[in-house]
Enzyme design. Sequence first.
Site, PDB file in Angstrom:
ATOM      1  N   ASP A   6       0.809  -1.227   0.000  1.00 54.10           N
ATOM      2  CA  ASP A   6       0.000   0.000   0.000  1.00 54.10           C
ATOM      3  C   ASP A   6       0.838   1.270   0.000  1.00 54.10           C
ATOM      4  O   ASP A   6       0.419   2.310   0.526  1.00 54.10           O
ATOM      5  CB  ASP A   6      -0.973   0.016   1.203  1.00 54.10           C
ATOM      6  CG  ASP A   6      -1.842  -1.221   1.238  1.00 54.10           C
ATOM      7  OD1 ASP A   6      -2.176  -1.719   0.155  1.00 54.10           O
ATOM      8  OD2 ASP A   6      -2.167  -1.686   2.343  1.00 54.10           O
ATOM      9  N   HIS A  19      -4.734  -1.741  -5.688  1.00 52.40           N
ATOM     10  CA  HIS A  19      -3.928  -0.610  -6.157  1.00 52.40           C
ATOM     11  C   HIS A  19      -4.863   0.517  -6.573  1.00 52.40           C
ATOM     12  O   HIS A  19      -5.665   0.360  -7.489  1.00 52.40           O
ATOM     13  CB  HIS A  19      -3.028  -1.043  -7.324  1.00 52.40           C
ATOM     14  CG  HIS A  19      -2.017  -2.077  -6.919  1.00 52.40           C
ATOM     15  ND1 HIS A  19      -1.125  -2.639  -7.791  1.00 52.40           N
ATOM     16  CD2 HIS A  19      -1.743  -2.623  -5.715  1.00 52.40           C
ATOM     17  CE1 HIS A  19      -0.352  -3.502  -7.132  1.00 52.40           C
ATOM     18  NE2 HIS A  19      -0.716  -3.511  -5.873  1.00 52.40           N
TER      19      HIS A  19
HETATM   20  P1  GDP Z   1      -0.817   0.352  -3.467  1.00 49.55           P
HETATM   21  O1  GDP Z   1      -1.425  -0.931  -3.010  1.00 49.55           O
HETATM   22  O2  GDP Z   1       0.652   0.427  -3.229  1.00 49.55           O
HETATM   23  O3  GDP Z   1      -1.164   0.713  -4.884  1.00 49.55           O
HETATM   24  O4  GDP Z   1      -1.444   1.495  -2.534  1.00 49.55           O
HETATM   25  P2  GDP Z   1      -2.994   1.654  -2.132  1.00 49.55           P
HETATM   26  O5  GDP Z   1      -3.729   2.131  -3.319  1.00 49.55           O
HETATM   27  O6  GDP Z   1      -3.489   0.430  -1.445  1.00 49.55           O
HETATM   28  O7  GDP Z   1      -2.885   2.773  -1.010  1.00 49.55           O
HETATM   29  C1  GDP Z   1      -2.336   4.025  -1.261  1.00 49.55           C
HETATM   30  C2  GDP Z   1      -3.386   5.099  -0.942  1.00 49.55           C
HETATM   31  O8  GDP Z   1      -2.773   6.347  -0.924  1.00 49.55           O
HETATM   32  C3  GDP Z   1      -4.490   5.199  -1.986  1.00 49.55           C
HETATM   33  O9  GDP Z   1      -5.659   5.614  -1.348  1.00 49.55           O
HETATM   34  C4  GDP Z   1      -3.956   6.281  -2.925  1.00 49.55           C
HETATM   35  O10 GDP Z   1      -4.996   6.957  -3.635  1.00 49.55           O
HETATM   36  C5  GDP Z   1      -3.316   7.189  -1.934  1.00 49.55           C
HETATM   37  N1  GDP Z   1      -2.162   7.980  -2.419  1.00 49.55           N
HETATM   38  C6  GDP Z   1      -1.139   7.591  -3.213  1.00 49.55           C
HETATM   39  N2  GDP Z   1      -0.202   8.565  -3.298  1.00 49.55           N
HETATM   40  C7  GDP Z   1      -0.675   9.598  -2.547  1.00 49.55           C
HETATM   41  C8  GDP Z   1      -0.143  10.875  -2.184  1.00 49.55           C
HETATM   42  O11 GDP Z   1       0.952  11.267  -2.575  1.00 49.55           O
HETATM   43  N3  GDP Z   1      -0.903  11.631  -1.335  1.00 49.55           N
HETATM   44  C9  GDP Z   1      -2.101  11.216  -0.852  1.00 49.55           C
HETATM   45  N4  GDP Z   1      -2.769  12.030  -0.021  1.00 49.55           N
HETATM   46  N5  GDP Z   1      -2.620  10.026  -1.167  1.00 49.55           N
HETATM   47  C10 GDP Z   1      -1.908   9.217  -1.993  1.00 49.55           C
HETATM   48  P1  IMO Z   2      -0.951  -4.176  -2.185  1.00 51.80           P
HETATM   49  O1  IMO Z   2      -0.499  -4.770  -3.508  1.00 51.80           O
HETATM   50  C1  IMO Z   2      -0.945  -4.571   2.142  1.00 51.80           C
HETATM   51  C2  IMO Z   2      -0.957  -8.579   3.798  1.00 51.80           C
HETATM   52  C3  IMO Z   2      -2.209  -8.951   4.571  1.00 51.80           C
HETATM   53  C4  IMO Z   2      -1.604  -9.881   5.602  1.00 51.80           C
HETATM   54  C5  IMO Z   2      -0.540 -10.632   4.800  1.00 51.80           C
HETATM   55  C6  IMO Z   2      -0.998 -11.990   4.263  1.00 51.80           C
HETATM   56  O2  IMO Z   2      -2.259  -3.493  -2.269  1.00 51.80           O
HETATM   57  O3  IMO Z   2       0.125  -3.378  -1.565  1.00 51.80           O
HETATM   58  P2  IMO Z   2      -2.596 -12.665   2.270  1.00 51.80           P
HETATM   59  O4  IMO Z   2      -4.045 -12.397   2.043  1.00 51.80           O
HETATM   60  O5  IMO Z   2      -1.707 -12.140   1.209  1.00 51.80           O
HETATM   61  O6  IMO Z   2      -2.316 -14.105   2.585  1.00 51.80           O
HETATM   62  O7  IMO Z   2      -2.247 -11.855   3.620  1.00 51.80           O
HETATM   63  O8  IMO Z   2      -0.228  -9.792   3.706  1.00 51.80           O
HETATM   64  N1  IMO Z   2      -1.187  -8.101   2.422  1.00 51.80           N
HETATM   65  C7  IMO Z   2      -1.136  -6.820   2.070  1.00 51.80           C
HETATM   66  N2  IMO Z   2      -0.959  -5.715   2.810  1.00 51.80           N
HETATM   67  N3  IMO Z   2      -1.070  -4.444   0.815  1.00 51.80           N
HETATM   68  C8  IMO Z   2      -1.214  -5.542   0.038  1.00 51.80           C
HETATM   69  O9  IMO Z   2      -1.237  -5.492  -1.301  1.00 51.80           O
HETATM   70  C9  IMO Z   2      -1.286  -6.805   0.668  1.00 51.80           C
HETATM   71  N4  IMO Z   2      -1.455  -8.052   0.240  1.00 51.80           N
HETATM   72  C10 IMO Z   2      -1.380  -8.842   1.321  1.00 51.80           C
HETATM   73  O10 IMO Z   2      -2.808  -7.833   5.156  1.00 51.80           O
HETATM   74  O11 IMO Z   2      -0.951  -9.154   6.594  1.00 51.80           O
HETATM   75 MG    MG Z   3      -2.926  -1.618  -1.743  1.00 53.91          MG
END
Ligand code: GDP
Ligand code: IMO
Ligand code: MG
Length: 422
Positions: free
Chosen positions: A13, A41
């Site tokens: 994340d 994502h």
């Molecule tokens: P990923 O799994 O690595 O793609 O990340 P996620 O989408 O799960 O979580 C990142 C969160 O941060 C999402 O809600 C994005 O829209 C948000 N985000 C990403 N970059 C920025 C930033 O620079 N500022 C803010 N405020 N939000 C961001």
């Molecule tokens: P993105 O791609 C954050 C974490 C789960 C748990 C551990 C194992 O969005 O960054 P699983 O379901 O994979 O067996 O869970 O891994 N986990 C993530 N945490 N971002 C993710 O994906 C994750 N994918 C799995 O929360 O701790």
């Molecule tokens: Mg994510």
Amino acid sequence: MSVTVILGTQWGDEGKGKAIDTFAGDFDYVARFNGGNNAGHTIVNEYGTFKIHLVPSGVFYPKAKCLIGGGVVMDPSVLIDEMNDLLKAGIQLEKRLFISPRAHVIMPYHKILDGLYEEAKGAGATGTTRRGIGPTFADKISYNGIRWSDFADNDLFTAKLRMQISLKNKIIAALGGTGLDFEKVRDEYRGHYEKIKPFITELFPIVQNGLKTGKKFLLEQAMGTCLDPDWGTYPFVTGSTTLASAATGGLGIPPRNISRVIGVTKAYTTRVGAGPMPTEIKDDERAASALREVAATTGRVRRGGWFDAELTRFAVQISGIDRLFLTKLDILSEFDEIKICTGYEFQGKRVHYYDLDSYQLDKVRAIYKTVRGWKEDIRGIRKYKDLPSKARAYVETIEKLVGTKIGWVANGPEREAVIKKQ
Ligand code: GDP
Ligand code: IMO
Ligand code: MG
């Protein structure tokens, strides 16, 4: 020849979806190579806000072809819903989305077992997404998996499924769960297959031809470095490798073709699920709540903590990261003071992340450097030199501590909110 890997350096994340969306316009192929629909994502662009689980985040650029490699596991109903959402938003997938027949399919028993294992482990649970990820990779490795290629031969698929359901129903019953009906699962999954079939094709020639003709590939890792089953905080990890090297097997890219690795790093740290997190904020509710987030896949609360330079330095080293893409700097604008973890102390000695197992890591003392906050809204800024000097100092302190240059600083969720640094 150009192959760029984008990966998360923390516990997932980090903002990989946004980073991919920033770069994907310049690429011919964008590919997923690990994980499954445990990933979420987020992409915010002119089409709206999307939380994508399986389709590569480059899908919003019509020129980019999207590949889902054999290293990915997928729940067909999640994929179908995602494809429908994209089609509704006007995104064309035909002749643009290619799925490897080698990819393993998450079956209903994998999801049931994921939940039953978690419940059986009680306080020791991993806190998985309960999407069946671990059990599907376990079946892959123990030669019990079902791949898309198996569906092409109905007799083979039926025999494999019948066998697996009879086996899994015994385990499910032993753990107190309710078993599955073979025919119901068979019919449901055949229906899914018919919808996904037009997109399934062997990726090997596509990748080989692309490499030969100088096409540009952007490889999108899912999850984060410290969720890797070998190098992460085992057993609080995920079921597939998350390092840059995973792209080679998970997609079929020769290692020497990888020309650039970009690490996506949040300007602080979050973690969802159980496991050690040395910089988690436990003593300051106001600060902790400012950094907490809601998970894109499960809606759970992400734990919030300070930036951990020890952890990120490790991620940079293990995946050979060339540049960092720093996200969410804007979230720190409200703090008077910001802490940065420079290293760990365990039993009176300085230690590194890789010296310790998860249970020891849970007991380390994070050593902090405290810096003054900038206390200014930075969201509209588009040039590095226009950032407040304290914000620039924060960015440059991270560079020094981690030992890598930061190429981009993101200061908002939307596509435009990226500052090119160098
Ligand atoms: P990923 O799994 O690595 O793609 O990340 P996620 O989408 O799960 O979580 C990142 C969160 O941060 C999402 O809600 C994005 O829209 C948000 N985000 C990403 N970059 C920025 C930033 O620079 N500022 C803010 N405020 N939000 C961001
Ligand atoms: P993105 O791609 C954050 C974490 C789960 C748990 C551990 C194992 O969005 O960054 P699983 O379901 O994979 O067996 O869970 O891994 N986990 C993530 N945490 N971002 C993710 O994906 C994750 N994918 C799995 O929360 O701790
Ligand atoms: Mg994510």
